[in-house]
Design a protein around this motif. Structure first.
Motif, mmCIF file in Angstrom:
data_model
loop_
_atom_site.group_PDB
_atom_site.id
_atom_site.type_symbol
_atom_site.label_atom_id
_atom_site.label_comp_id
_atom_site.label_asym_id
_atom_site.label_seq_id
_atom_site.Cartn_x
_atom_site.Cartn_y
_atom_site.Cartn_z
ATOM 1 N N ALA A 66 17.683 39.108 44.183
ATOM 2 C CA ALA A 66 18.071 39.602 42.863
ATOM 3 C C ALA A 66 17.192 39.039 41.761
ATOM 4 C CB ALA A 66 19.537 39.263 42.588
ATOM 5 N N MET A 67 16.585 37.868 41.996
ATOM 6 C CA MET A 67 15.662 37.291 41.022
ATOM 7 C C MET A 67 14.377 38.112 40.920
ATOM 8 S SD MET A 67 16.012 33.239 41.982
ATOM 9 C CE MET A 67 14.584 32.753 41.002
ATOM 10 N N TYR A 68 13.962 38.727 42.031
ATOM 11 C CA TYR A 68 12.643 39.370 42.063
ATOM 12 C C TYR A 68 12.674 40.872 42.316
ATOM 13 C CZ TYR A 68 10.882 34.591 42.232
ATOM 14 O OH TYR A 68 10.602 33.289 41.925
ATOM 15 N N LEU A 69 13.587 41.358 43.158
ATOM 16 C CA LEU A 69 13.561 42.759 43.559
ATOM 17 C C LEU A 69 13.738 43.748 42.407
ATOM 18 C CD1 LEU A 69 13.193 44.604 45.979
ATOM 19 C CD2 LEU A 69 15.669 44.492 46.379
ATOM 20 N N PRO A 70 14.590 43.442 41.408
ATOM 21 C CA PRO A 70 14.741 44.392 40.303
ATOM 22 C C PRO A 70 13.510 44.498 39.408
ATOM 23 C CG PRO A 70 16.607 42.871 40.406
ATOM 24 C CD PRO A 70 15.535 42.312 41.289
ATOM 25 N N SER A 71 12.475 43.721 39.673
ATOM 26 C CA SER A 71 11.372 43.572 38.724
ATOM 27 C C SER A 71 10.691 44.878 38.347
ATOM 28 C CB SER A 71 10.332 42.589 39.284
ATOM 29 O OG SER A 71 10.865 41.300 39.372
ATOM 30 N N LEU A 72 10.468 45.761 39.316
ATOM 31 C CA LEU A 72 9.775 47.014 38.981
ATOM 32 C C LEU A 72 10.570 47.827 37.974
ATOM 33 C CD1 LEU A 72 8.264 48.202 42.381
ATOM 34 C CD2 LEU A 72 7.044 47.454 40.332
ATOM 35 N N THR A 128 12.940 46.486 35.976
ATOM 36 C CA THR A 128 13.033 45.662 34.773
ATOM 37 C C THR A 128 11.776 45.771 33.916
ATOM 38 O OG1 THR A 128 14.427 44.088 35.962
ATOM 39 C CG2 THR A 128 13.440 43.334 33.909
ATOM 40 N N GLY A 129 10.616 45.699 34.566
ATOM 41 C CA GLY A 129 9.367 45.800 33.818
ATOM 42 C C GLY A 129 9.255 47.100 33.046
ATOM 43 N N ARG A 130 9.623 48.193 33.689
ATOM 44 C CA ARG A 130 9.582 49.485 33.011
ATOM 45 C C ARG A 130 10.571 49.515 31.841
ATOM 46 N NH1 ARG A 130 6.203 52.357 32.170
ATOM 47 N NH2 ARG A 130 7.437 54.286 32.164
ATOM 48 N N VAL A 188 11.632 46.906 30.080
ATOM 49 C CA VAL A 188 11.131 46.057 28.993
ATOM 50 C C VAL A 188 10.048 46.787 28.211
ATOM 51 C CG1 VAL A 188 9.893 43.918 28.468
ATOM 52 C CG2 VAL A 188 11.745 43.899 30.144
ATOM 53 N N ASP A 189 9.146 47.483 28.903
ATOM 54 C CA ASP A 189 8.098 48.237 28.213
ATOM 55 C C ASP A 189 8.667 49.455 27.489
ATOM 56 O OD1 ASP A 189 5.893 46.647 28.785
ATOM 57 O OD2 ASP A 189 5.491 47.633 30.696
ATOM 58 N N ARG A 190 9.707 50.048 28.054
ATOM 59 C CA ARG A 190 10.261 51.283 27.474
ATOM 60 C C ARG A 190 11.210 50.997 26.316
ATOM 61 N NH1 ARG A 190 11.631 54.816 25.015
ATOM 62 N NH2 ARG A 190 12.336 56.931 25.577
ATOM 63 N N PHE A 191 12.113 50.028 26.488
ATOM 64 C CA PHE A 191 13.163 49.798 25.493
ATOM 65 C C PHE A 191 12.930 48.561 24.634
ATOM 66 C CE2 PHE A 191 15.322 51.967 29.100
ATOM 67 C CZ PHE A 191 15.562 53.179 28.452
ATOM 68 N N GLY A 192 11.940 47.778 24.961
ATOM 69 C CA GLY A 192 11.605 46.635 24.131
ATOM 70 C C GLY A 192 12.045 45.302 24.718
ATOM 71 N N ARG A 193 11.387 44.254 24.255
ATOM 72 C CA ARG A 193 11.645 42.910 24.764
ATOM 73 C C ARG A 193 12.994 42.368 24.298
ATOM 74 N NH1 ARG A 193 7.042 45.097 26.446
ATOM 75 N NH2 ARG A 193 5.102 43.942 26.037
ATOM 76 N N VAL A 194 13.373 42.676 23.068
ATOM 77 C CA VAL A 194 14.580 42.109 22.475
ATOM 78 C C VAL A 194 15.836 42.557 23.220
ATOM 79 C CG1 VAL A 194 16.043 42.107 20.414
ATOM 80 C CG2 VAL A 194 13.564 41.829 20.190
ATOM 81 N N LEU A 195 15.973 43.851 23.441
ATOM 82 C CA LEU A 195 17.160 44.378 24.114
ATOM 83 C C LEU A 195 17.331 43.752 25.495
ATOM 84 C CD1 LEU A 195 19.531 46.343 24.334
ATOM 85 C CD2 LEU A 195 17.918 48.072 25.177
ATOM 86 N N MET A 196 16.248 43.651 26.249
ATOM 87 C CA MET A 196 16.345 43.143 27.615
ATOM 88 C C MET A 196 16.617 41.640 27.640
ATOM 89 S SD MET A 196 16.238 45.735 29.497
ATOM 90 C CE MET A 196 16.158 44.891 31.065
ATOM 91 N N ALA A 197 16.108 40.916 26.660
ATOM 92 C CA ALA A 197 16.400 39.480 26.589
ATOM 93 C C ALA A 197 17.883 39.248 26.302
ATOM 94 C CB ALA A 197 15.535 38.823 25.515
ATOM 95 N N VAL A 198 18.434 40.022 25.380
ATOM 96 C CA VAL A 198 19.860 39.904 25.053
ATOM 97 C C VAL A 198 20.717 40.304 26.255
ATOM 98 C CG1 VAL A 198 21.712 40.857 23.621
ATOM 99 C CG2 VAL A 198 19.515 40.231 22.580
ATOM 100 N N LEU A 199 20.349 41.393 26.900
ATOM 101 C CA LEU A 199 21.103 41.847 28.069
ATOM 102 C C LEU A 199 21.071 40.788 29.176
ATOM 103 C CD1 LEU A 199 22.696 44.127 29.401
ATOM 104 C CD2 LEU A 199 20.532 45.137 30.135
ATOM 105 N N GLY A 200 19.912 40.161 29.373
ATOM 106 C CA GLY A 200 19.802 39.119 30.384
ATOM 107 C C GLY A 200 20.732 37.950 30.103
ATOM 108 N N GLY A 201 20.815 37.518 28.854
ATOM 109 C CA GLY A 201 21.714 36.427 28.495
ATOM 110 C C GLY A 201 23.165 36.759 28.778
ATOM 111 N N LEU A 202 23.563 37.999 28.518
ATOM 112 C CA LEU A 202 24.939 38.420 28.778
ATOM 113 C C LEU A 202 25.236 38.456 30.277
ATOM 114 C CD1 LEU A 202 25.229 41.295 26.128
ATOM 115 C CD2 LEU A 202 26.290 39.021 26.028
ATOM 116 N N TRP A 235 18.445 36.247 35.290
ATOM 117 C CA TRP A 235 17.190 35.483 35.216
ATOM 118 C C TRP A 235 15.987 36.417 35.213
ATOM 119 C CZ3 TRP A 235 13.002 34.950 38.566
ATOM 120 C CH2 TRP A 235 12.156 33.865 38.348
ATOM 121 N N ASN A 236 16.037 37.454 36.028
ATOM 122 C CA ASN A 236 14.945 38.422 36.105
ATOM 123 C C ASN A 236 14.718 39.108 34.757
ATOM 124 O OD1 ASN A 236 14.275 41.557 36.678
ATOM 125 N ND2 ASN A 236 13.236 40.285 38.184
ATOM 126 N N PHE A 237 15.802 39.557 34.136
ATOM 127 C CA PHE A 237 15.695 40.223 32.831
ATOM 128 C C PHE A 237 15.059 39.304 31.795
ATOM 129 C CE2 PHE A 237 19.450 43.460 33.244
ATOM 130 C CZ PHE A 237 18.801 44.052 34.300
#
Length: 428
Positions: free
Chosen positions: A287-293, A295-297, A299-313, A344-346
């Protein structure tokens, strides 16, 4: 065509640069598959080995503390070395050091020398930090709107080895016994081969060096200043987004390491065997690594801020689920540890993208290395206190504290975004 000619073409020809980026990703992916195998030893049996040799679970977090302190030092050294000599030398030697440390762990366990074990775990940490630093190699030649995706490609490659490794602890333990070694030293045999193999792949094949090419491109195009007017920070060439990205990754590392470190010990208290421990930790690392593909899309599509907040939640949710899970409930423990890995991945991919966006080739590797020092020290703190908290209170208390720690960076991200202090790069 030799490496020097390929590098010269990549500097002037965008198509050659794109080809070199794809080739770089392939080579780094190969090294990450091997590096992922090396991660399993410290994560899965490090606490068990220390508990067995020391005779107390109070010090179960000590191995994580030691190899993350080693990771901190190596992150600093690899960052500086990369700045001067390129990714190939920095990452290659970092993996080699980790492999040597893994061999030393086996020898220390065999001789029952606890002080040699501590020193060996410290050196072993070089492999874990180098595996994490390799994510930056995928971004050197990527366009700004593709950086998170490039990070994700490198990280997802770690999945195969990182998931397979914990599920090999039983047969590796049997192999160790057959060789006359302590059972818990078996996974470190695999780590030695894996880390050394990853180092050889990078040292031999990563030519031309992507960072050195990117540095030359920046020099030729005068691209030595972070473009966004909001990116200014206290250090020249390092934007404020780098500090925000660092905060995101530091908080998530504390959360993830604290909960993950003591989960095998907690499971042992409730009668779970090696197979169950390997399954839970294997799924967590997956789960730390497999979602990366994906997640990366995102982060590039919706922005760094949204994904950082979602990861914390998600990290907070993981801590709550772990705290509420009965010790004999394998399903709920799996759910908690999978959420821990996803959160953690997010945060790691979003935070990494923020750092790359806010730095330039003139400062990037040493800044990345310094930030990874902070991440490693955060992991050391999380691992070091996890055993004390669990022994003094409970696994549930540890889990809640870990979940809250993962949420702490969210206010920082939102404040910086509202004040216009960081670039929230996304696809148009």
């Amino acid at each position: 065509m030799d490496a020097q000619q390929l590098a010269a073409e990549a500097v002037t020809d965008p198509m050659a640069r794109e080809w070199l980026q794809r080739r770089t990703l392939i080579i780094v992916v190969i090294s990450q598959v091997l590096g992922g195998l090396g991660l399993a030893a410290g994560i899965t049996v490090g606490a068990l080995l220390a508990t067995e040799m020391l005779g107390s679970e109070r010090f179960g977090g000590l191995p994580t503390l030691l190899f993350t302190l080693g990771a901190a030092l190596s992150a600093f050294l690899v960052g500086r070395m990369t700045q001067r000599l390129g990714r190939r030398v920095g990452l290659g030697l970092g993996f080699a050091a980790g492999g040597i440390g893994a061999i030393a762990v086996v020898l220390a366990a065999a001789s029952e020398n606890i002080w040699a074990l501590f020193a060996s775990l410290f050196v072993y940490g070089a492999g874990t930090s180098t595996n994490l630093q390799a994510r930056y190699a995928g971004t050197d030649l990527a366009t700004p709107a593709q950086r998170a995706t490039a990070v994700s490609v490198v990280m997802v490659a770690t999945t195969l080895g990182a998931v397979l490794g914990p599920n090999l602890i039983a047969p590796l333990g049997d192999l160790a016994l057959q060789l006359g070694l302590p059972r818990h030293s078996g996974p470190f045999l695999l780590a030695a081969v894996a880390f050394l193999g990853a180092g050889v792949v990078l040292l031999v094949l990563l030519r031309p060096d992507p960072f050195l090419v990117a540095k030359q491109i920046a020099a030729d195009t005068d691209a030595s200043v972070v473009a966004a007017p909001a990116a200014g920070g206290p250090v020249a060439g390092v934007g404020a987004g780098a500090y925000v990205g660092a905060a995101v990754m530091v908080c998530s590392q504390i959360s993830m390491v604290a909960i993950m470190t003591m989960t095998p010990v907690h499971m042992g208290h409730h009668g779970h065997g090696y197979e169950h421990v390997g399954l839970v930790i294997g799924l967590h690392i997956g789960a730390m690594y497999l979602p990366s593909l994906v997640t990366g899309r995102m982060v590039d599509r919706f922005g760094r801020v949204l994904m950082a907040v979602l990861g914390g939640l998600v990290l907070l949710t993981s801590g709550v689920v772990a705290a509420m899970s009965p010790g004999d409930s394998l399903g709920l423990l799996i759910t908690a540890l999978v959420l821990l890995g996803v959160g953690w991945n997010f945060t790691l991919i979003a935070g990494t993208a923020l750092v790359v966006d806010a730095t330039t080739p003139a400062t990037r590797p040493k800044t990345q290395g310094t930030i990874d020092v902070a991440i490693s020290l955060a992991g050391a703190a999380g691992g070091g206190v996890s055993g004390l908290i669990m022994a003094g209170a409970s696994f549930a208390t540890l889990s809640v504290i870990g979940g809250v720690a993962g949420l702490l960076a969210v206010p920082v991200v939102l404040w910086a975004h509202r004040r216009g202090r960081l670039q929230d790069v996304r696809e148009d």
